[in-house]
Each structure stands twice: as C-alpha cells, then as structure tokens.
Design a protein around this motif. Structure first.
Motif, short mmCIF file in Angstrom:
data_model
loop_
_atom_site.label_atom_id
_atom_site.label_comp_id
_atom_site.label_asym_id
_atom_site.label_seq_id
_atom_site.Cartn_x
_atom_site.Cartn_y
_atom_site.Cartn_z
N SER A 1 -45.82 -72.83 -47.55
CA SER A 1 -45.30 -72.16 -46.36
C SER A 1 -43.82 -72.53 -46.26
CB SER A 1 -46.06 -72.60 -45.10
OG SER A 1 -45.74 -73.93 -44.75
N ALA A 2 -43.15 -72.04 -45.24
CA ALA A 2 -41.72 -72.31 -45.11
C ALA A 2 -41.43 -73.80 -44.99
CB ALA A 2 -41.16 -71.57 -43.91
N ASP A 3 -42.38 -74.57 -44.47
CA ASP A 3 -42.17 -76.00 -44.22
C ASP A 3 -43.14 -76.90 -44.96
OD1 ASP A 3 -40.03 -75.50 -42.45
OD2 ASP A 3 -41.45 -75.06 -40.84
N LEU A 4 -43.82 -76.39 -46.00
CA LEU A 4 -44.78 -77.19 -46.75
C LEU A 4 -44.71 -76.83 -48.22
CD1 LEU A 4 -47.06 -79.33 -46.49
CD2 LEU A 4 -48.66 -77.41 -46.35
N LEU A 5 -44.49 -77.85 -49.06
CA LEU A 5 -44.36 -77.67 -50.51
C LEU A 5 -45.36 -78.53 -51.25
CD1 LEU A 5 -40.48 -78.10 -50.71
CD2 LEU A 5 -41.74 -75.92 -50.62
N LEU A 6 -45.83 -78.03 -52.39
CA LEU A 6 -46.67 -78.79 -53.31
C LEU A 6 -45.90 -78.96 -54.60
CD1 LEU A 6 -49.38 -79.96 -54.41
CD2 LEU A 6 -49.95 -77.59 -55.06
N TRP B 1 -37.07 -83.34 -45.40
CA TRP B 1 -38.32 -83.35 -46.15
C TRP B 1 -38.93 -84.75 -46.17
CZ3 TRP B 1 -40.67 -79.02 -47.19
CH2 TRP B 1 -39.93 -77.85 -47.32
N GLN B 2 -40.26 -84.81 -45.95
CA GLN B 2 -41.00 -86.07 -46.02
C GLN B 2 -42.29 -85.83 -46.80
OE1 GLN B 2 -41.41 -87.06 -41.75
NE2 GLN B 2 -40.35 -88.96 -42.30
#
Length: 120
Positions: free
Chosen positions: A71-76, A107-108
């Motif tokens: 999503s715009a605020d979640l990365l794998l 980012w965390q």
C-alpha cells in the motif's frame, strides 16, 4: 520505486551493520516483532538486545533484494543474507523478509523473518 528500493535496502543494511544506537532503535517500530531462523518469536526488546551485543565486525552480504509496495504506507522487502565477517559462514545463508511502514517519523520496520537456506 527504484529510489524507494535503494532507501529500504540502505535501512536494512544500517540495522545489520551499524553499531546500535538511538538512530537504529528509531528504525524499529514500537510494536515490531520477528520470527527468527529457529522459528522462535522475538520482541522488539529482544531484537534490540541482540543488535547491541552482536560483534562490531559482523557483516552480511545481501543479494537478490526485492521490494513490493503493499500500500502507499506499507512495503515488503525480501533478500538473501549470508554472514561474511568476522568469518565467512559455511551455511548457504538465509532468506529474509521485512515489512516497513511509513509513519510520521519516516519508514520503520514492523516485522522481520529470517529462514535458513538448506545447504545443498
């Protein structure tokens, strides 16, 4: 996406290779947790403790880095890691995956998993 991929790779490398301090701690979300290569769940506090006591010269070679925007605020992100210092590991290394969320402070990492590769 290429710039974002480079940024997340650099953050992963900072966590692994730089001495633990408040800047590294700030990269780990308060609710961060990990499933270690042994299958055991570790809390953020346990991860921070490991980062504090790991050898200062510990170094891993990261390869096959991939980033997927969930999503715009979640990365794998996923990658292979193999320890190369203080001694080259005889094992095939491990597959790693991390979830990174974007918050008010950037980012965390909120989740991490390492799975040992089977030696062939």
């Amino acid at each position: 996406m290429q710039n974002l991929s480079r940024t997340i790779l650099q953050l992963e490398e900072r966590i692994l290779h730089q001495p633990f301090d408040e800047n590294i701690a700030a990269l780990l979300a308060d609710d961060m947790w990990e499933i270690g290569s042994s299958g055991v769940k570790h809390s953020r506090d346990e991860i921070c403790q490991w980062l504090k006591i790991k050898p200062a010269d510990a170094c891993w070679q990261l390869s096959d880095f991939k980033l997927q925007e969930l999503s715009a605020d979640l990365l794998l992100c996923s990658y292979r890691a193999r320890q190369i210092a203080p001694a080259i590991s005889a094992s095939a290394g491990a597959l790693h995956s991390s979830l990174w969320k974007r918050g008010e402070h950037g980012w965390q990492m909120c989740f991490h998993q390492g799975t040992k590769l089977v030696d062939k």
